[in-house]
Design a protein around this motif. Sequence first.
Motif, PDB file in Angstrom:
ATOM      1  N   THR A 197      -9.364   1.117   3.733  1.00 15.09           N
ATOM      2  CA  THR A 197      -9.235   1.510   5.140  1.00 15.09           C
ATOM      3  C   THR A 197     -10.428   1.066   5.965  1.00 15.09           C
ATOM      4  OG1 THR A 197      -7.885   3.443   4.572  1.00 15.09           O
ATOM      5  CG2 THR A 197      -8.987   3.474   6.714  1.00 15.09           C
ATOM      6  N   ASN A 231       0.890   3.747  -3.249  1.00 17.69           N
ATOM      7  CA  ASN A 231       0.432   5.132  -3.122  1.00 17.69           C
ATOM      8  C   ASN A 231       1.516   6.123  -3.522  1.00 17.69           C
ATOM      9  OD1 ASN A 231      -2.378   5.543  -2.097  1.00 17.69           O
ATOM     10  ND2 ASN A 231      -1.717   4.074  -0.562  1.00 17.69           N
ATOM     11  N   CYS A 232       2.734   5.895  -3.069  1.00 16.85           N
ATOM     12  CA  CYS A 232       3.841   6.795  -3.415  1.00 16.85           C
ATOM     13  C   CYS A 232       4.088   6.801  -4.921  1.00 16.85           C
ATOM     14  CB  CYS A 232       5.112   6.391  -2.674  1.00 16.85           C
ATOM     15  SG  CYS A 232       5.054   6.694  -0.897  1.00 16.85           S
ATOM     16  N   ASN A 276      -8.228   3.855  -1.390  1.00 20.04           N
ATOM     17  CA  ASN A 276      -7.707   3.977  -0.034  1.00 20.04           C
ATOM     18  C   ASN A 276      -8.825   4.048   1.000  1.00 20.04           C
ATOM     19  OD1 ASN A 276      -4.609   4.261   0.327  1.00 20.04           O
ATOM     20  ND2 ASN A 276      -5.044   5.357  -1.576  1.00 20.04           N
ATOM     21  N   PHE A 299      -3.225  -3.495  -1.751  1.00 16.18           N
ATOM     22  CA  PHE A 299      -2.564  -3.129  -3.002  1.00 16.18           C
ATOM     23  C   PHE A 299      -1.844  -4.357  -3.566  1.00 16.18           C
ATOM     24  CE2 PHE A 299      -3.836   1.018  -2.094  1.00 16.18           C
ATOM     25  CZ  PHE A 299      -3.566   1.829  -3.188  1.00 16.18           C
ATOM     26  N   LEU A 304       1.010   8.561  -6.705  1.00 16.83           N
ATOM     27  CA  LEU A 304       0.907   9.990  -6.408  1.00 16.83           C
ATOM     28  C   LEU A 304       1.974  10.785  -7.152  1.00 16.83           C
ATOM     29  CD1 LEU A 304       0.052   9.976  -2.588  1.00 16.83           C
ATOM     30  CD2 LEU A 304      -1.426  10.726  -4.475  1.00 16.83           C
ATOM     31  N   ARG A 360       0.808  -1.213   0.000  1.00 19.46           N
ATOM     32  CA  ARG A 360       0.000   0.000   0.000  1.00 19.46           C
ATOM     33  C   ARG A 360       0.847   1.270   0.000  1.00 19.46           C
ATOM     34  NH1 ARG A 360      -4.970   1.315   4.211  1.00 19.46           N
ATOM     35  NH2 ARG A 360      -5.692   3.212   3.163  1.00 19.46           N
ATOM     36  N   LEU A 366      -7.538   6.619  -6.828  1.00 18.68           N
ATOM     37  CA  LEU A 366      -6.632   6.228  -5.747  1.00 18.68           C
ATOM     38  C   LEU A 366      -7.249   6.567  -4.387  1.00 18.68           C
ATOM     39  CD1 LEU A 366      -3.778   4.953  -5.580  1.00 18.68           C
ATOM     40  CD2 LEU A 366      -2.874   7.274  -5.354  1.00 18.68           C
ATOM     41  N   LEU A 367      -7.887   7.728  -4.297  1.00 13.33           N
ATOM     42  CA  LEU A 367      -8.569   8.117  -3.067  1.00 13.33           C
ATOM     43  C   LEU A 367      -9.693   7.137  -2.733  1.00 13.33           C
ATOM     44  CD1 LEU A 367      -9.232  10.186  -0.785  1.00 13.33           C
ATOM     45  CD2 LEU A 367     -10.703  11.367  -2.445  1.00 13.33           C
ATOM     46  N   SER A 416      -5.928  10.271  -9.389  1.00 20.45           N
ATOM     47  CA  SER A 416      -5.936  10.651  -7.969  1.00 20.45           C
ATOM     48  C   SER A 416      -7.276  10.342  -7.319  1.00 20.45           C
ATOM     49  CB  SER A 416      -5.608  12.142  -7.825  1.00 20.45           C
ATOM     50  OG  SER A 416      -4.349  12.438  -8.388  1.00 20.45           O
TER      51      SER A 416
END
Length: 497
Positions: free
Chosen positions: A319, A252-253, A315, A326, A256, A248, A311-312, A308
């Motif tokens: 969560t 994400n990195c 997540n 991922f 982004l 994850r 991706l949001l 983006s």
Amino acid sequence: MKEQKISNSTIINGIALGFSVAFFLSAFVAAIYTGVGMKIFHNWYLIMISPSPLVTDYLEIGGLASAMLNAGACGLTCFLFMVGLKGESRANTLAGYFLVVAHCFYGLNFLTMWPCFLAPFLYLHLKKLDFKRNLHICMFATSFGPFIGELLFRYTQGESFAFGELHLTLSGILLTIGFALMLGFIVPAILPGASAWHKGYNLYNGGLAFGVFGFFLYNFLYKTMGISPSSSLTRFNETYESFGHSYRLYGNCFFLILFACCIFAGYLLNGKSFRGFQHLIKDTGYRSDFAENYGMPLCLINIGFIGSLFLLYLNIIITFTSGAGFTGATIGVVLAALTFTSMGQHPKNIWPILVGYPLLYLVTMMFCQISGREISWSISTQGYINGVAFATGLCPIVGRYGVRAGIAAGFMCASMCTATGALHGGLVLYNGGFTTGITALILLPILEHYVPAAREQMKPQTLNMRDMISLVETITPTVKRPPQHHHHHSKKHHKKN
């Protein structure tokens, strides 16, 4: 619109090169991050000799670094054809590129792509059709990559197949060649017809065509021939296990940085402004070419924003619900969500479809509570994560028929997305597009009957909870704890858009 200094074709080629280079760089960063070192190449070899029906997680089979290397190699191949063939790269070429690299994490590899990719060129040559203009057809044909892997490595070997050991049979090689040649002549023929079925409301046109044809192929090769179908491969990967089957932080990195670069590059190429983006997001997305109508700089910005947003969404659901993290398939579908960012998708016409998925979860939970049962799935289950990325291909329904129609499309798509793969045995990669096609076939006649005048432009939309679906008001007081997070998530989208 002012004349662009850099052509759309050059920018499209640049995007393909940029993403491919990003995969290569990421592969070696991931090799250090996961500690696999030079095993990256051996693990990539394991990926290439493994049959890969949906969903074969290449992060499990070969590892994060090798999956990134696989995507980089396949992406660079597409790029070389894009710049090597005479003519201009178009929006559909970029769509084909994104679909290729997306599936390089869970079903397509550098070996199995070649027979599918090259075969249509024979058809194009015999029909004297332009190679560059039809390059996207060659890219789309890689959807049948799992069939190639099965026929080459497992179909004729039966019980003698062993993971990690390369054994080829003459009959398997001949079957693979024959299958590829057949694809080369069938794929270009069935693509135009599928568009007439859903009338342009499913951007993943190949998904419906290939899903139906794959249904026939699977049943002929396995059911009719009396051969037991094979399941997806699994492997105990100690490194993957240590990360809890989810990269994850790394994912994400990576994304982004990638999406920030897209937005920044688009901003610079658009004269250091976002001017014109407000017009792009008013487009219905129906039979639209954003690259031609608004220019590729704005499409680059659109790629960054949609990536983006998706991706949001991922997540948030990961969560607040239990399910997949991922994985290879999750990383792949983030890329798949970008497929038609130059041909119809934008944040304003995809968010209602994203809302449809948690809505199905709420409705299911309500009925489970009434009947005293526990819900058996969540929207972070791998099948639903994959499905929602492709469901955004129904965005023309939102643009032409409104928010409620879009939420209904997402709701219906979510309810079917985990069932359609069984029809073709997981051997067609565009299963999500197949599901969206079926959704369009069901929903369109209803919409056309009750809303005969479709919109030509999206209206300013401020969503009121009462304006969604009447069921929501019933569900909200009934379902309290677990789904409350999803409920807030929907509101976030409503306010944001």
